[in-house]
Motif scaffolding. Structure first.
Motif, PDB file in Angstrom:
ATOM      1  N   TYR A  21       0.878  -1.166   0.000  1.00 34.33           N
ATOM      2  CA  TYR A  21       0.000   0.000   0.000  1.00 34.33           C
ATOM      3  C   TYR A  21       0.917   1.218   0.000  1.00 34.33           C
ATOM      4  CZ  TYR A  21      -3.001   3.580   2.107  1.00 34.33           C
ATOM      5  OH  TYR A  21      -3.686   4.735   2.384  1.00 34.33           O
ATOM      6  N   LEU A  50      -5.017 -10.183   0.845  1.00 33.97           N
ATOM      7  CA  LEU A  50      -4.703  -8.941   1.547  1.00 33.97           C
ATOM      8  C   LEU A  50      -4.915  -9.119   3.038  1.00 33.97           C
ATOM      9  CD1 LEU A  50      -6.432  -6.373  -0.838  1.00 33.97           C
ATOM     10  CD2 LEU A  50      -3.996  -6.902  -0.675  1.00 33.97           C
ATOM     11  N   THR A  52      -5.041  -6.416   4.940  1.00 34.36           N
ATOM     12  CA  THR A  52      -5.853  -5.239   5.214  1.00 34.36           C
ATOM     13  C   THR A  52      -6.301  -4.677   3.877  1.00 34.36           C
ATOM     14  OG1 THR A  52      -5.925  -3.113   6.368  1.00 34.36           O
ATOM     15  CG2 THR A  52      -3.869  -3.669   5.269  1.00 34.36           C
ATOM     16  N   CYS A  53      -7.318  -3.853   3.874  1.00 38.32           N
ATOM     17  CA  CYS A  53      -7.832  -3.310   2.619  1.00 38.32           C
ATOM     18  C   CYS A  53      -7.883  -1.779   2.720  1.00 38.32           C
ATOM     19  CB  CYS A  53      -9.208  -3.883   2.330  1.00 38.32           C
ATOM     20  SG  CYS A  53      -9.759  -3.521   0.668  1.00 38.32           S
ATOM     21  N   ILE A  59      -2.311   0.198  -4.471  1.00 35.17           N
ATOM     22  CA  ILE A  59      -1.683  -1.070  -4.120  1.00 35.17           C
ATOM     23  C   ILE A  59      -0.754  -1.423  -5.266  1.00 35.17           C
ATOM     24  CG2 ILE A  59      -2.018  -3.530  -3.702  1.00 35.17           C
ATOM     25  CD1 ILE A  59      -4.653  -2.820  -2.354  1.00 35.17           C
TER      26      ILE A  59
END
Length: 78
Positions: A21, A50, A52-53, A59
């Motif tokens: 990220y 993932l 986390t998003c 990304i």
């Protein structure tokens, strides 16, 4: 469509790509590892996992470095 049952005792394979990220603060970029991607057996796609998003930023998928754990906290990659 039925799928053959695979051996679940296999060692997990190393990811083909790491997912990062990336955010921009002024002229500096901040890279945080958020997941990984593995190539499909048929070579026609990837599975992305993932941790986390993020809801903004971008990304980036990059090849893992040779010594990925030593560089896991690397900041300012470009």
């Amino acid at each position: 469509m039925a799928r053959e049952k695979e051996n679940t005792n296999q060692e997990p394979s190393a990811p083909d790509y790491l997912a990062w990220y990336v955010t921009q603060k002024g002229e500096k970029s901040f890279w945080n590892k958020v997941g990984a991607a593995w190539k499909h057996k048929d070579g026609r796609g990837y599975s992305l996992q993932l941790e986390t998003c993020p809801i903004n930023g971008r990304i980036v998928l990059r090849l893992p470095l040779e010594d990925a754990e030593a560089n896991a906290n690397e900041a300012g990659r470009s």
